[in-house]
Design an enzyme around this catalytic site. Structure first.
Site, mmCIF file in Angstrom:
data_model
loop_
_atom_site.group_PDB
_atom_site.id
_atom_site.type_symbol
_atom_site.label_atom_id
_atom_site.label_comp_id
_atom_site.label_asym_id
_atom_site.label_seq_id
_atom_site.Cartn_x
_atom_site.Cartn_y
_atom_site.Cartn_z
ATOM 1 N N ARG A 1 -95.736 65.504 -13.268
ATOM 2 C CA ARG A 1 -96.171 64.248 -12.644
ATOM 3 C C ARG A 1 -95.015 63.416 -12.132
ATOM 4 N NH1 ARG A 1 -99.458 64.591 -16.347
ATOM 5 N NH2 ARG A 1 -98.000 66.063 -17.261
ATOM 6 N N THR A 2 -93.907 63.352 -12.837
ATOM 7 C CA THR A 2 -92.835 62.465 -12.384
ATOM 8 C C THR A 2 -92.276 62.942 -11.045
ATOM 9 O OG1 THR A 2 -92.296 61.977 -14.680
ATOM 10 C CG2 THR A 2 -90.649 61.387 -13.044
ATOM 11 N N LYS B 1 -73.629 78.076 -10.696
ATOM 12 C CA LYS B 1 -72.369 78.678 -10.230
ATOM 13 C C LYS B 1 -71.182 77.868 -10.704
ATOM 14 C CE LYS B 1 -74.477 80.342 -5.916
ATOM 15 N NZ LYS B 1 -74.400 80.227 -4.449
ATOM 16 N N ARG C 1 -83.796 64.231 -12.559
ATOM 17 C CA ARG C 1 -84.042 64.445 -13.998
ATOM 18 C C ARG C 1 -83.091 65.524 -14.463
ATOM 19 N NH1 ARG C 1 -89.901 65.368 -16.627
ATOM 20 N NH2 ARG C 1 -89.844 63.109 -16.431
ATOM 21 N N HIS D 1 -86.023 56.733 -19.461
ATOM 22 C CA HIS D 1 -86.947 57.102 -18.386
ATOM 23 C C HIS D 1 -87.470 55.782 -17.812
ATOM 24 C CE1 HIS D 1 -89.765 59.212 -16.006
ATOM 25 N NE2 HIS D 1 -90.310 60.009 -16.898
HETATM 26 C C1 NCD Z 1 -92.372 62.260 -20.375
HETATM 27 C C2 NCD Z 1 -90.936 62.703 -20.192
HETATM 28 O O1 NCD Z 1 -90.660 63.641 -19.451
HETATM 29 O O2 NCD Z 1 -90.113 62.059 -20.821
HETATM 30 N N1 NCD Z 1 -93.203 62.696 -19.370
HETATM 31 C C3 NCD Z 1 -93.257 61.976 -18.205
HETATM 32 O O3 NCD Z 1 -92.301 61.866 -17.483
HETATM 33 N N2 NCD Z 1 -94.423 61.360 -17.923
HETATM 34 C C4 NCD Z 1 -92.922 62.465 -21.717
HETATM 35 C C5 NCD Z 1 -92.938 63.840 -22.291
HETATM 36 O O4 NCD Z 1 -92.506 64.813 -21.671
HETATM 37 O O5 NCD Z 1 -93.435 63.973 -23.402
#
Ligand code: NCD
Length: 337
Positions: free
Chosen positions: A57-58, A86, A107, A135
């Site tokens: 989703r992110t 690499k 990320r 986050h």
């Molecule tokens: C979270 C994350 O990646 O920190 N998910 C997200 O981005 N909605 C929470 C998780 O992975 O549990």
């Protein structure tokens, strides 16, 4: 703060008025997110969406938010398909990709990595999760959701009572949300986790010194009895040395409709950053809650679009041009029916 050209790396960079500004811009994005209008304000702009850790989703939310403003998205997902395997440094990757992009979302499994990357980038960078650290955009969408859910009851964020449950040690969404809640008045937070997975002391201290009333428990039922929001989280298996170690904690705090009915005040809102772990040995939010109107988990993901659109509009300084470059929707819109 001045958003134009700024990196979005940590909740620590925000004051309360900045959050108010993000939320009021997010409200203005709703016609576009609901496909009542189309805007081309970011036509020609490119988002570099770089996800070196699992994400559904992110990643798609950042990309869709950028598309909804009229921009284009280029993605890399996973280390295997990037030159980092690499031996390229993150700094070199940043120098290269910032030549291609107008903004970068990233990320990465290592704490602090997104900030290191941002330091070498020529364009604004947004932190989509750096290891177990932070986050920030998730916390903003979580608080935006909290504000909307409370508003529907004539309440404000000040005076909020929330229980945060699960892997609070590794859960970066909880870390960022805890910092964000510290900006508000008369907030009561109940932290529910196994002792080994407690929220880091530094964050508890930060909340307490900001005036948050923090209580700590390792028991679910009574902790969810007197709160407005239950915020459940997943055991962050990928942060443990083995699956077996994560298994020790999985399934400790399961919420289902029967427990909700027995312990929660009526209309307590249930949230989760998702993904919820729906395997039978975890099942932290049972699917029998899916028809409960107070389950806000999919309102959270919808709100995420608004908040990320707002962040892009602010950082790229187009907030006041979004409507100017808009037109009607031409296609059948099932959302309006
Ligand atoms: C979270 C994350 O990646 O920190 N998910 C997200 O981005 N909605 C929470 C998780 O992975 O549990």
């Amino acid at each position: 703060m001045n958003f134009t050209g700024a990196h979005i790396l940590s909740i620590s960079q925000f004051q309360r008025q900045d959050v108010d500004q993000i939320f009021s811009v997010a409200d203005r994005m709703e016609p576009y997110a609901l496909r009542k209008r189309v805007t081309r304000v970011l036509e020609g702009a490119i988002l570099g969406n770089m996800f070196f850790e699992a994400s559904t989703r992110t990643r798609v939310s950042f990309g869709s938010a950028f598309n909804l403003l009229g921009g284009e998205v280029r993605e890399t997902a996973g280390f295997e398909s990037s030159a980092l395997v690499k031996g390229e440094s993150l700094q070199d990757t940043a120098r290269v990709l910032s030549g291609f992009s107008d903004v970068i979302c990233m990320r990465h499994p290592q704490e602090g990595s997104v900030a290191d990357f941002a330091a070498a980038s020529r364009v604004p960078v947004m932190n989509g999760g750096d290891g177990a650290n932070e986050h920030p955009t998730q916390a903003l969408l979580d608080l935006y959701t909290i504000a909307r859910e409370l508003q529907a009851k004539g309440r404000k964020i000040d005076g909020l009572r929330i229980a945060m449950i699960g892997d609070l040690r590794h859960g970066r969404t909880v870390h960022s949300l805890s910092k964000l809640l510290s900006l508000y008045d008369n907030v009561q937070v109940t932290l529910v986790s196994p002792k080994e997975l407690a929220l880091p002391d530094s964050i508890v201290e930060e909340m307490r010194s900001a005036g948050v009333d923090v209580s700590i428990s390792d028991e679910l039922n009574n902790s969810i009895a007197n709160v407005d929001i239950v915020y459940s989280t997943r055991i962050q298996e990928e942060r443990f040395t083995s699956k077996e170690e994560a298994d020790l904690y999985r399934g400790k705090f399961r919420l289902n409709q029967a427990i909700y009915t027995q312990y929660c005040e009526p209309n307590t809102v249930i949230m989760h950053p998702l993904p919820r772990d729906s395997r039978s040995d975890a099942n932290e939010l049972d699917s029998d809650l899916d028809n409960n109107p107070n389950l806000a988990i999919f309102r959270q993901t919808d709100n995420g679009l608004l908040v990320r659109m707002a962040l892009f509009a602010l950082v790229l300084d187009v907030v006041d041009k979004v409507d100017e470059y808009s037109h009607d929707v031409r296609w059948y819109n099932s959302r309006q029916n």
